[in-house]
Design a protein around this motif. Sequence first.
Motif, PDB file in Angstrom:
ATOM      1  N   GLY A  99     -10.581   2.141  -6.721  1.00  0.00           N
ATOM      2  CA  GLY A  99      -9.391   2.832  -6.210  1.00  0.00           C
ATOM      3  C   GLY A  99      -9.453   3.031  -4.710  1.00  0.00           C
ATOM      4  O   GLY A  99     -10.523   2.973  -4.114  1.00  0.00           O
ATOM      5  N   GLY A 100      -8.289   3.211  -4.105  1.00  0.00           N
ATOM      6  CA  GLY A 100      -8.216   3.628  -2.709  1.00  0.00           C
ATOM      7  C   GLY A 100      -8.559   2.583  -1.676  1.00  0.00           C
ATOM      8  O   GLY A 100      -8.801   2.911  -0.521  1.00  0.00           O
ATOM      9  N   VAL A 101      -8.581   1.305  -2.055  1.00  0.00           N
ATOM     10  CA  VAL A 101      -8.885   0.273  -1.055  1.00  0.00           C
ATOM     11  C   VAL A 101      -7.623  -0.404  -0.516  1.00  0.00           C
ATOM     12  O   VAL A 101      -7.712  -1.308   0.292  1.00  0.00           O
ATOM     13  N   GLY A 102      -6.453   0.045  -0.989  1.00  0.00           N
ATOM     14  CA  GLY A 102      -5.217  -0.452  -0.389  1.00  0.00           C
ATOM     15  C   GLY A 102      -4.412  -1.381  -1.277  1.00  0.00           C
ATOM     16  O   GLY A 102      -3.568  -2.133  -0.792  1.00  0.00           O
ATOM     17  N   LYS A 103      -4.653  -1.318  -2.572  1.00  0.00           N
ATOM     18  CA  LYS A 103      -3.939  -2.186  -3.507  1.00  0.00           C
ATOM     19  C   LYS A 103      -2.414  -1.993  -3.397  1.00  0.00           C
ATOM     20  O   LYS A 103      -1.676  -2.962  -3.179  1.00  0.00           O
ATOM     21  N   THR A 104      -1.983  -0.755  -3.535  1.00  0.00           N
ATOM     22  CA  THR A 104      -0.548  -0.468  -3.503  1.00  0.00           C
ATOM     23  C   THR A 104       0.045  -0.794  -2.129  1.00  0.00           C
ATOM     24  O   THR A 104       1.112  -1.402  -2.030  1.00  0.00           O
ATOM     25  N   THR A 105      -0.682  -0.425  -1.087  1.00  0.00           N
ATOM     26  CA  THR A 105      -0.220  -0.690   0.279  1.00  0.00           C
ATOM     27  C   THR A 105      -0.031  -2.201   0.479  1.00  0.00           C
ATOM     28  O   THR A 105       0.964  -2.649   1.053  1.00  0.00           O
ATOM     29  N   ILE A 106      -0.985  -2.975  -0.005  1.00  0.00           N
ATOM     30  CA  ILE A 106      -0.935  -4.428   0.192  1.00  0.00           C
ATOM     31  C   ILE A 106       0.175  -5.054  -0.654  1.00  0.00           C
ATOM     32  O   ILE A 106       0.943  -5.889  -0.158  1.00  0.00           O
ATOM     33  N   ILE A 113       0.114   3.522  11.197  1.00  0.00           N
ATOM     34  CA  ILE A 113       1.406   3.408  10.495  1.00  0.00           C
ATOM     35  C   ILE A 113       1.167   3.207   9.000  1.00  0.00           C
ATOM     36  O   ILE A 113       1.891   3.742   8.176  1.00  0.00           O
ATOM     37  N   LEU A 114       0.137   2.424   8.654  1.00  0.00           N
ATOM     38  CA  LEU A 114      -0.154   2.229   7.236  1.00  0.00           C
ATOM     39  C   LEU A 114      -0.781   3.479   6.627  1.00  0.00           C
ATOM     40  O   LEU A 114      -0.518   3.826   5.483  1.00  0.00           O
ATOM     41  N   GLN A 115      -1.607   4.143   7.423  1.00  0.00           N
ATOM     42  CA  GLN A 115      -2.268   5.340   6.906  1.00  0.00           C
ATOM     43  C   GLN A 115      -1.238   6.400   6.519  1.00  0.00           C
ATOM     44  O   GLN A 115      -1.413   7.091   5.518  1.00  0.00           O
ATOM     45  N   ILE A 118      -6.061  -7.299   6.974  1.00  0.00           N
ATOM     46  CA  ILE A 118      -5.120  -6.238   7.284  1.00  0.00           C
ATOM     47  C   ILE A 118      -5.864  -5.227   8.146  1.00  0.00           C
ATOM     48  O   ILE A 118      -6.858  -4.641   7.705  1.00  0.00           O
ATOM     49  N   ARG A 119      -5.404  -5.093   9.377  1.00  0.00           N
ATOM     50  CA  ARG A 119      -6.088  -4.186  10.288  1.00  0.00           C
ATOM     51  C   ARG A 119      -5.854  -2.728   9.892  1.00  0.00           C
ATOM     52  O   ARG A 119      -4.832  -2.399   9.298  1.00  0.00           O
ATOM     53  N   PHE A 120      -6.808  -1.882  10.249  1.00  0.00           N
ATOM     54  CA  PHE A 120      -6.573  -0.450  10.088  1.00  0.00           C
ATOM     55  C   PHE A 120      -5.413  -0.092  11.003  1.00  0.00           C
ATOM     56  O   PHE A 120      -5.369  -0.513  12.151  1.00  0.00           O
ATOM     57  N   ILE A 153     -10.025  -8.535   3.481  1.00  0.00           N
ATOM     58  CA  ILE A 153     -10.496  -7.294   4.099  1.00  0.00           C
ATOM     59  C   ILE A 153      -9.303  -6.424   4.490  1.00  0.00           C
ATOM     60  O   ILE A 153      -8.395  -6.883   5.193  1.00  0.00           O
ATOM     61  N   ASN A 154      -9.318  -5.181   4.053  1.00  0.00           N
ATOM     62  CA  ASN A 154      -8.290  -4.220   4.455  1.00  0.00           C
ATOM     63  C   ASN A 154      -8.929  -3.140   5.316  1.00  0.00           C
ATOM     64  O   ASN A 154     -10.107  -2.849   5.192  1.00  0.00           O
ATOM     65  N   GLY A 155      -8.105  -2.591   6.215  1.00  0.00           N
ATOM     66  CA  GLY A 155      -8.588  -1.538   7.103  1.00  0.00           C
ATOM     67  C   GLY A 155      -9.528  -2.091   8.164  1.00  0.00           C
ATOM     68  O   GLY A 155     -10.440  -1.403   8.633  1.00  0.00           O
TER      69      GLY A 155
END
Length: 403
Positions: A150-157, A340-342, A335-337, A291-293
Amino acid sequence: MAQMAIPSDPEQYAEIVAKMLVRYGYTVSLPPEGSRTHTLEVEKEGRRFAVLLKNHKAKCNLAQIEKFLDFIDATGSERFSSGWFISASGFSKPAITHIESLQSKKLSLWTHIDNKLHRTYPSIEPPASDTATSNQPVRQKYFGVFTCKGGVGKTTIAAHLAGAFALMGYDVVLLDLDPEKNLRKLFMQGADDEAPSLYVPSQTKGRPGSTITVLNHDEWEPYQYRDMQIIICDCSPVLEQNPAALVERFDYCIVPTTLTPLGIAKNADVITRTFRHIRQINNHAALFALINGYDPSEAVAKKNEKLLQHLASHLSAYIRTDPLSRFIHPDDSAIRFSTILQYWGFHLIDGTKPQLAFSEQRGKNHPRTDFLKLADYLEDHTAIEELRRSQEQEKLSVSPARA
Ligand SMILES: Nc1ncnc2c1ncn2[C@@H]1O[C@H](COP(=O)(O)OP(=O)(O)O)[C@@H](O)[C@H]1O
Ligand SMILES: [Mg+2]
């Protein structure tokens, strides 16, 4: 007139284009010895332009445009009024969408066909034969964003990859398979919105925008939504909970991971486990670890290099056995940290309308560039596509004739 053959030798090709530019009334010269940033320099009526030529077979991509634009930006307007990027094979859709979102006045894109230069950007009018917006039926492409962590950016991506395709002119379905139902919440226009969707305006003047429609798995009906070209699933972290009938359809699976020292080995295990799970059900999808973030700054370059080596070496045991799996090097796509995404999803707190983290439509925006680049990487991943095709060919040639 027959299409003129484009020589594969870059120097011969430069000569052909130089002659054409001279015919157009430009004075043409070569850049300083050893410079790799551009191919020609041209001048007319006191205005100078840097010209970059590509005679590749594949369409030019976003990364190539970005690199040339960085050079033009860094050079300053005293030396060149602007840059011309001339391609003998055109430009990828993410690349064109990127430059149209930037609205850059420092760069124009030209496609060289039949001994003429056709301006691709700034566009004169939307191309008539555009597959993304034409009514021709296209095969739906399925993307799964997976991971049991969880929390690695699945939904965001999932949401922003959908956004990138929507910017390119595709209508997209986002399937929410995660029991958390975050996607649904994020796209709802009000507490009682039964059918959350988002309209994404086009980056090209005079072209209609696209829609992202969020559905639960039980609302998904491929035939009802046959105009939807792209289907992206935010998958359940409990891998077994994802319906096999859907996993079977995936063309591309993305497993996001972070690049941090704590749990490199664990992340690699998670990725491998996820890849293995998908493979049990689907033997044709291209699998990607992304790689995310990511932090691309110089200050951490050495550390990143080490972490990448570690992660890659942990993954290599699996990747060696599965030719359709890849660990995407962040130089190609990551995907860079970004702040705006945070803070994406803040509309749930302040009650404003749902939007993507690249909703400011024009100008520079890291998430938008990164997700278009990811789309570019996936779409244009000819190596993996070719591999797949050759494997299919092989299978066909060894299997007994059916008819
Ligand atoms: N590239 C990024 N830069 C900054 N914050 C990010 C990035 N990707 C994700 N986040 C943040 O990390 C958190 C978890 O992301 P989310 O997409 O919900 O993960 P998952 O769906 O895997 O649980 C969210 O608060 C999100 O805003
Ligand atoms: Mg999620």
